[in-house]
Design an enzyme around this catalytic site. Structure first.
Site, PDB file in Angstrom:
ATOM      1  N   ASP A 324      37.019   5.285  55.779  1.00 38.65           N
ATOM      2  CA  ASP A 324      36.531   5.523  54.422  1.00 38.65           C
ATOM      3  C   ASP A 324      36.309   4.186  53.739  1.00 38.65           C
ATOM      4  OD1 ASP A 324      36.227   8.248  54.051  1.00 38.65           O
ATOM      5  OD2 ASP A 324      38.366   8.555  53.720  1.00 38.65           O
ATOM      6  N   GLU A 365      40.860  -2.924  35.474  1.00 41.93           N
ATOM      7  CA  GLU A 365      39.573  -3.528  35.131  1.00 41.93           C
ATOM      8  C   GLU A 365      39.756  -4.657  34.120  1.00 41.93           C
ATOM      9  OE1 GLU A 365      40.228  -0.362  35.134  1.00 41.93           O
ATOM     10  OE2 GLU A 365      38.802   0.677  36.459  1.00 41.93           O
ATOM     11  N   LYS A 394      38.939   5.432  25.204  1.00 43.30           N
ATOM     12  CA  LYS A 394      39.060   6.880  25.044  1.00 43.30           C
ATOM     13  C   LYS A 394      37.854   7.552  25.685  1.00 43.30           C
ATOM     14  CE  LYS A 394      41.734   6.816  20.733  1.00 43.30           C
ATOM     15  NZ  LYS A 394      41.762   7.235  19.300  1.00 43.30           N
ATOM     16  N   ALA A 395      38.084   8.748  26.205  1.00 43.16           N
ATOM     17  CA  ALA A 395      36.986   9.468  26.847  1.00 43.16           C
ATOM     18  C   ALA A 395      35.853   9.755  25.872  1.00 43.16           C
ATOM     19  CB  ALA A 395      37.510  10.775  27.448  1.00 43.16           C
ATOM     20  N   SER A 400      36.509   0.082  24.813  1.00 39.70           N
ATOM     21  CA  SER A 400      37.788  -0.494  24.398  1.00 39.70           C
ATOM     22  C   SER A 400      37.485  -1.867  23.812  1.00 39.70           C
ATOM     23  CB  SER A 400      38.750  -0.616  25.592  1.00 39.70           C
ATOM     24  OG  SER A 400      38.258  -1.551  26.535  1.00 39.70           O
ATOM     25  N   LYS A 412      33.860  -3.660  24.615  1.00 39.09           N
ATOM     26  CA  LYS A 412      33.250  -3.587  25.949  1.00 39.09           C
ATOM     27  C   LYS A 412      33.345  -2.141  26.404  1.00 39.09           C
ATOM     28  CE  LYS A 412      37.148  -4.455  29.106  1.00 39.09           C
ATOM     29  NZ  LYS A 412      38.263  -4.489  28.170  1.00 39.09           N
TER      30      LYS A 412
END
Length: 697
Positions: A324, A365, A394-395, A400, A412
């Protein structure tokens, strides 16, 4: 002022040294215990019921019995002195004991591992949820499959199961040796839990998946103790060949007196027994079981549980490995790869604001952005960000960043979200933002836009980075004649880019789990042996289809049941080490077989002239080693035959040195070292022993 610090540091170092010394002492004590147990077992294994399982050494034991009887009841026509018979019988006895010791030593290491595993099987109680919702505490031994159990912080997981509710950190160090806890949660591929592990935070509800005696630890104990060990097909085939050789030489030796009587002389029974023992492949016969057990032991030391020796052997014959991309070839988490300025902005400006937006961002990240900016030697004001207010991702916002004390807002995030945010601030969008975002997406990366108030500075190219050293490892596999195939759900362009960077031979893009079975079958139809790794329920069919299926311990129960190996560390790249161990096992067996058979050449030149020189003086020409006397020659050959077994035990246990190269190159190398060496070493060894024996005869 510095003196107390130095003393403290010295004390810390001394305590660390003492801890290391204690570990070394414990290891030495364990090794001594294993050796003592093996010595006792080597005598216990003299039982004919046990010895008959190894036909070669059983013949040697019968030879010991015959010569031992002749020591007290010699033949009237014998010209051999009485001490010779007793000496031969003792040498044969020690030959058998050395072979038994090799096997017992290998088994002892497995037993030591089993004992440590048994310590993790403590008497624990489980909180069972009844159908009416009542919670009843029962012993773990009373649990049955499909029982529902609640496990709280600080409690031991009573048996194997799958999480059906909740999320918790689980300490699996008792099984894997890894001290860092792992997250287990309901659903997905990380819901499987193992009995004997500890919940260190939160609470989970699990459904039991095994009955008593069928748990993961029970299987491990059974395997490492050798109770479930069966001889592999290759081992059976080699054993058949060696047994056939023994039978042929037995017929030769039994019929030899007929011809010698015709020639007018007789050969003593003790000499015939010595001839037989020197002719049959006692070296590999005495080490064969130890090699197989030690191969399983080496896999276990890598924290891989092999369900059978056949799986380890199959790993050594692998031609193709299916891998994978995510988590195996790449890290599986997106990391900052490149900074792309837009409009008239510079990389330094993009890096500065990207770093400021990430100072308080603890995600992988965010950490990778800081590391990338620092690697580029771009300066930024860390304190400025630390004094600001962090805006978490946040979704809903898909962004952020940080609001600085002077009112400046740094963000960003996803391209569309940041563009909308900038527009809401009254800013304009540079023309090349979408163009560069599309470029990153086509490359298989993730674009993040960096903006300050109403101004976009550039993009961060997040990439699922290839693990360091993968290209070199794949090159080693290529040298071994093993093809690597990468399976990924990425588009063909992205897959080709990563395949080229990693150095794999082939790739399958936009690959679904069911496509892996097709890839495996296609390779097997070409006569190839295939290995693959997996952790999800959707990987189970492919793991079952593969010749070597390595499942992750963190994966689902279905995946682990379908595979024939389980990696306790859940490291998919370990399949490469497993293949290496399998090849080392096959090479060790082949090399020692070659060495054992090559030994016979020197023994012929020692014992044949000794037997026939008196009757046929011309046979003296074969005494090229110039051995002292016929009796000395026979005893020297027998002594070398016995002593070489314990000398080769470390090699059988550790395995011969393995270097990645083609099969032909390996064959040539091993024939040179163990074939030619197997001829030369006995000539030297027998001559040295003859000189020593000659001093006493």
């Amino acid at each position: 002022m510095m003196r107390p610090v130095v003393v403290k540091e010295k004390r810390v170092n001394e305590s660390h040294i003492h801890a290391v010394e204690d570990e070394v002492r414990q290891a030495k004590t364990m090794d001594r215990d294993i050796v003592k147990h093996a010595m006792k077992q080597s005598v216990a294994k003299l039982n004919p019921k046990v010895m008959i399982k190894n036909p070669i050494m059983f013949v040697v034991e019968i030879g010991f019995v015959i010569t031992f009887i002749l020591s007290f009841f010699p033949s009237h026509s014998s010209s051999i002195p009485g001490w010779f018979n007793i000496t031969v019988s003792l040498i044969l006895l020690f030959t058998v004991l050395f072979a038994n010791f090799a096997e017992a030593l290998a088994e002892g290491r497995g037993k030591a591992q089993a004992d440590s595993l048994k310590q993790s099987k403590k008497d624990v109680f489980a909180n069972v949820v009844k159908e009416n919702g009542e919670i009843v505490q029962v012993s773990a031994t009373d649990l049955r499959k499909d029982d529902v159990v609640i496990v709280k912080q600080g409690e031991m997981i009573p048996s194997d199961g799958e999480v059906i509710k909740g999320l918790a950190s689980v300490d699996e160090s008792a099984i894997t040796g890894e001290s860092a806890p792992v997250i287990k949660e309901a659903g997905g591929d990380f819901c499987s839990v193992t009995g004997g592990t500890m919940v260190v935070s939160d609470e989970i509800t699990i459904v039991i998946t095994s009955n008593p005696g069928e748990s993961f630890i029970d299987k491990m104990i059974s395997l490492v103790e050798g109770a479930a060990r069966q001889k592999t097909p290759n081992e059976i085939a080699l054993n058949t060949v060696l047994t056939s050789l023994t039978l042929i030489f037995l017929i030769v030796v039994v019929t030899l007196p007929i011809f010698t009587n015709y020639l007018g002389f007789q050969i003593d029974t003790a000499v015939l027994v010595a001839l037989l023992v020197c002719l049959i492949p006692t070296t590999i016969g005495g080490l064969l079981s130890a090699i197989g057990i030690a191969g399983m032991d080496r896999v276990t030391k890598f924290n891989v549980l092999a369900m059978s020796g056949k799986a380890v052997e199959a790993a050594g014959d692998i031609n193709t490995i299916i891998l994978d991309k995510t988590g195996t070839i790449t890290f599986g988490n997106r990391m900052a790869h490149t900074l792309l300025p837009v409009g008239n902005e510079t990389i330094e400006q993009v890096g500065k604001w990207a770093a400021i937006s990430s100072v308080l961002d603890e995600t992988p990240e965010g950490r990778s952005v800081i590391e990338h900016v620092q690697a580029k030697s771009i300066s930024y004001n860390k304190e400025l960000a630390e004094q600001g207010e962090f805006i978490p991702f946040k979704a809903e916002t898909r962004m952020s960043g940080v609001d600085l004390q002077d009112g400046t807002k740094v963000r960003k995030g996803a391209v569309g979200s940041v563009i909308e945010w900038v527009k809401s601030q009254g800013g304009t969008i540079p023309k090349d933002v979408n163009q560069k975002a599309d470029f990153i997406s086509k490359e298989g990366g993730t674009p993040l836009v960096v903006a300050v108030d109403n101004r976009i500075y550039g993009l961060i190219y997040l990439k699922d980075t290839v693990k360091p050293g993968m290209r070199e490892r794949f090159e080693q596999l290529r040298q071994m004649g093993i093809k690597t195939v990468m399976c990924t759900g990425d588009n063909p362009l992205t897959a080709a880019t990563i395949a080229k960077e990693a150095g794999v031979d082939e790739f399958v893009a936009e690959c679904k789990p069911e496509d892996k079975i097709a890839v495996i079958k296609a390779e097997q139809d070409k006569g190839k042996l295939v290995a693959m790794t997996g952790d999800g329920t959707n990987d189970a069919p492919a793991l079952a289809q593969a010749d070597v299926g390595l499942a992750m311990n963190s994966g689902t129960t279905a995946a682990k049941e379908a595979a024939n190996m389980i990696d306790l560390d859940s490291n998919p790249t370990k399949i490469i080490e497993v293949v290496g161990i399998g090849k080392q096992l096959l090479m060790t067996r082949g090399a020692l077989t070659t060495f054992s058979i090559a030994n016979d050449i020197a023994k012929y030149f020692a014992i044949i002239p000794a037997m026939f020189t008196l009757a046929i003086p011309q046979m003296e020409a074969l005494n090229i080693m110039k051995l002292t006397s016929p009796l000395s020659a026979i005893l020297s050959a027998l002594l070398f035959n016995a002593v070489i077994i314990p000398l080769l035990i470390p090699l059988a246990m550790k395995g011969i040195a393995y270097k990645p190269m083609s099969s032909n190159a390996l064959l040539g190398r091993n024939l040179l070292i163990y074939g030619l060496g197997g001829v030369i070493v006995p000539f030297i060894g027998i001559k040295v022993i003859d000189i020593i024996v000659g001093l006493f005869i």
